[in-house]
Design a protein around this motif. Structure first.
Motif, PDB file in Angstrom:
ATOM      1  N   GLU A  99     -31.268 -53.636  -8.000  1.00 36.68           N
ATOM      2  CA  GLU A  99     -30.585 -53.582  -9.288  1.00 36.68           C
ATOM      3  C   GLU A  99     -31.184 -52.481 -10.152  1.00 36.68           C
ATOM      4  N   THR A 100     -30.404 -52.047 -11.117  1.00 38.03           N
ATOM      5  CA  THR A 100     -30.880 -51.160 -12.165  1.00 38.03           C
ATOM      6  C   THR A 100     -30.120 -51.492 -13.433  1.00 38.03           C
ATOM      7  N   VAL A 101     -30.715 -51.229 -14.565  1.00 35.52           N
ATOM      8  CA  VAL A 101     -30.064 -51.403 -15.862  1.00 35.52           C
ATOM      9  C   VAL A 101     -29.940 -50.034 -16.509  1.00 35.52           C
ATOM     10  N   GLN A 102     -28.715 -49.690 -16.886  1.00 36.53           N
ATOM     11  CA  GLN A 102     -28.440 -48.364 -17.434  1.00 36.53           C
ATOM     12  C   GLN A 102     -27.875 -48.467 -18.851  1.00 36.53           C
ATOM     13  N   PRO A 103     -28.300 -47.589 -19.758  1.00 36.75           N
ATOM     14  CA  PRO A 103     -27.662 -47.547 -21.081  1.00 36.75           C
ATOM     15  C   PRO A 103     -26.230 -47.045 -20.954  1.00 36.75           C
ATOM     16  N   ILE A 104     -25.353 -47.610 -21.752  1.00 38.25           N
ATOM     17  CA  ILE A 104     -23.932 -47.257 -21.703  1.00 38.25           C
ATOM     18  C   ILE A 104     -23.536 -46.603 -23.025  1.00 38.25           C
ATOM     19  N   ARG A 105     -23.015 -45.390 -22.920  1.00 38.54           N
ATOM     20  CA  ARG A 105     -22.573 -44.652 -24.108  1.00 38.54           C
ATOM     21  C   ARG A 105     -21.104 -44.316 -23.933  1.00 38.54           C
ATOM     22  N   HIS A 106     -20.285 -44.841 -24.812  1.00 42.49           N
ATOM     23  CA  HIS A 106     -18.842 -44.617 -24.739  1.00 42.49           C
ATOM     24  C   HIS A 106     -18.403 -43.603 -25.788  1.00 42.49           C
ATOM     25  N   CYS A 107     -17.436 -42.781 -25.401  1.00 38.58           N
ATOM     26  CA  CYS A 107     -16.791 -41.908 -26.372  1.00 38.58           C
ATOM     27  C   CYS A 107     -15.275 -42.031 -26.216  1.00 38.58           C
ATOM     28  N   LEU A 108     -14.564 -41.694 -27.265  1.00 38.34           N
ATOM     29  CA  LEU A 108     -13.106 -41.651 -27.238  1.00 38.34           C
ATOM     30  C   LEU A 108     -12.715 -40.197 -27.036  1.00 38.34           C
ATOM     31  N   ALA A 109     -11.947 -39.919 -25.974  1.00 34.98           N
ATOM     32  CA  ALA A 109     -11.637 -38.535 -25.629  1.00 34.98           C
ATOM     33  C   ALA A 109     -10.157 -38.371 -25.325  1.00 34.98           C
ATOM     34  N   ALA A 110      -9.605 -37.219 -25.685  1.00 37.77           N
ATOM     35  CA  ALA A 110      -8.174 -36.951 -25.499  1.00 37.77           C
ATOM     36  C   ALA A 110      -7.977 -35.493 -25.081  1.00 37.77           C
ATOM     37  N   VAL A 111      -6.726 -35.136 -24.801  1.00 33.09           N
ATOM     38  CA  VAL A 111      -6.453 -33.775 -24.335  1.00 33.09           C
ATOM     39  C   VAL A 111      -6.443 -32.774 -25.484  1.00 33.09           C
ATOM     40  N   GLU A 112      -6.282 -33.267 -26.706  1.00 33.96           N
ATOM     41  CA  GLU A 112      -6.277 -32.392 -27.871  1.00 33.96           C
ATOM     42  C   GLU A 112      -7.155 -32.979 -28.962  1.00 33.96           C
ATOM     43  N   PRO A 113      -7.677 -32.158 -29.885  1.00 35.52           N
ATOM     44  CA  PRO A 113      -8.561 -32.649 -30.948  1.00 35.52           C
ATOM     45  C   PRO A 113      -7.782 -33.287 -32.101  1.00 35.52           C
ATOM     46  N   ILE A 114      -7.306 -34.512 -31.883  1.00 32.62           N
ATOM     47  CA  ILE A 114      -6.547 -35.213 -32.921  1.00 32.62           C
ATOM     48  C   ILE A 114      -7.458 -36.208 -33.637  1.00 32.62           C
ATOM     49  N   ALA A 115      -6.981 -36.731 -34.755  1.00 28.53           N
ATOM     50  CA  ALA A 115      -7.723 -37.757 -35.482  1.00 28.53           C
ATOM     51  C   ALA A 115      -7.652 -39.077 -34.719  1.00 28.53           C
ATOM     52  N   VAL A 116      -8.707 -39.853 -34.817  1.00 29.01           N
ATOM     53  CA  VAL A 116      -8.727 -41.148 -34.136  1.00 29.01           C
ATOM     54  C   VAL A 116      -7.566 -42.019 -34.604  1.00 29.01           C
ATOM     55  N   ASP A 117      -7.221 -41.940 -35.880  1.00 27.31           N
ATOM     56  CA  ASP A 117      -6.117 -42.746 -36.427  1.00 27.31           C
ATOM     57  C   ASP A 117      -4.778 -42.397 -35.805  1.00 27.31           C
ATOM     58  N   ASP A 118      -4.674 -41.227 -35.180  1.00 33.03           N
ATOM     59  CA  ASP A 118      -3.417 -40.809 -34.565  1.00 33.03           C
ATOM     60  C   ASP A 118      -3.307 -41.211 -33.095  1.00 33.03           C
ATOM     61  N   VAL A 119      -4.359 -41.818 -32.570  1.00 33.93           N
ATOM     62  CA  VAL A 119      -4.329 -42.271 -31.178  1.00 33.93           C
ATOM     63  C   VAL A 119      -3.443 -43.510 -31.072  1.00 33.93           C
ATOM     64  N   ARG A 120      -2.480 -43.455 -30.143  1.00 33.43           N
ATOM     65  CA  ARG A 120      -1.528 -44.564 -29.975  1.00 33.43           C
ATOM     66  C   ARG A 120      -1.940 -45.503 -28.851  1.00 33.43           C
TER      67      ARG A 120
END
Length: 294
Positions: A99-120
């Motif tokens: 076993e191993t324990v790994q830190p998890i880092r999430h990001c929100l990514a899209a094909v264009e640099p839009i505002a997060v509020d515009d993500v559908r």
């Protein structure tokens, strides 16, 4: 899978198949860029890492000896047990050997640099959704086999209103623009396990993975785990999973700290076996130091 009977039953680890596969081949649910890929590289830095499309594909590759080992996530510090891995270990002839324990880092990514509020729509693995609920509130969620698959799908579709919840590595691999980085509700870690068709006994700081089924009666779980407590052993994890053949009845997957060759541990497991309908040993492995992740 051995059928459930009224008598105690144990699938002994030492009786598992010991067929060999090319030692350098390590399968993980891919594609490249997933958190599991990073865990596989940490566990096997010089191996031939082989991505496969699903958790089941990884497990079946190991059982068929197409891969010597598989790497799968089994527990999230935020979302809890990874049900599919638990079920594959119960269903197939596999054993946890590391076993191993790994830190998890999430990001929100899209094909264009839009505002997060515009993500559908956001695509990702369901466990990732559970780790980032605040940012995703009110957004349509579509599950993917892995976080890296989500990145690939978003890149291929090219819809500017769709985003993937992925690792920064996956975002870079598929040419996505990071809209928001490190968006987990809390610091997150995931426990990954190495699975194989053999069982280890050459372990110094051992953990024993078990699965057992109790009778469906009051106090049955208490009776089942009492021998572990009476032996002074640390019951580190206990997870309930439904039995598909018997609706609303459950098995219990557990992890106990202890050397399987220690007579005290063996006696405790025999006692658990005597008061349960079946007991399976799902692996023996070296414990990861969880304090490193704290």
């Amino acid at each position: 899978m051995t059928p459930i009977t009224a008598q105690p039953n144990i699938r002994r680890a030492e009786g598992r198949r010991r067929q060999t596969a090319p030692s350098a081949v390590v399968a993980y649910p891919g594609p490249a860029g997933s958190h599991t890929a990073a865990a596989a590289a940490a566990l096997f830095p010089s191996a031939n890492l082989h991505p496969l499309p699903t958790f089941r594909a990884v497990a079946e590759a190991v059982v068929s000896c197409e891969a010597a080992y598989g790497v799968l996530p089994i527990e999230s510090s935020l979302a809890g047990a990874v049900a599919e891995t638990h079920d594959l270990l119960y269903e197939l002839d596999l054993s946890i050997v590391g076993e191993t324990v790994q830190p998890i880092r999430h990001c929100l990514a899209a094909v264009e640099p839009i505002a997060v509020d515009d993500v559908r729509v956001v695509r990702s693995h369901p466990t990732a959704f559970d780790q980032c609920r605040r940012v995703l509130d009110g957004i349509s969620l579509i599950p993917a086999a892995t976080t890296a698959d989500a990145a690939r799908i978003v890149a291929q579709r090219g819809d500017a209103t769709e985003a993937a919840l992925v690792s920064p590595a996956a975002a870079a691999l598929y040419g996505l623009v990071v809209l928001a980085d490190d968006i987990g509700d809390h610091p997150a870690f995931t426990r990954f396990v190495t699975v194989a068709t053999h069982t280890r006994i050459d372990v110094t700081n051992a953990r024993i993975a078990l699965s057992f089924v109790t009778d469906h009666r009051p106090g049955a779980l208490h009776v089942a785990i009492t021998p572990i407590a009476e032996a002074g052993l640390d019951l580190q994890r206990l997870v309930s999973r439904p039995l598909p053949e018997t609706p609303f009845q459950y098995r219990f997957d557990a992890v106990v700290a202890g050397d399987p060759l220690d007579p005290k541990v063996r006696d405790a497991l025999r006692a658990v076996r005597s008061v349960t309908r079946e007991l399976h040993v799902l692996g023996v492995y070296e414990a990861h130091d969880d304090e490193e992740a704290a």
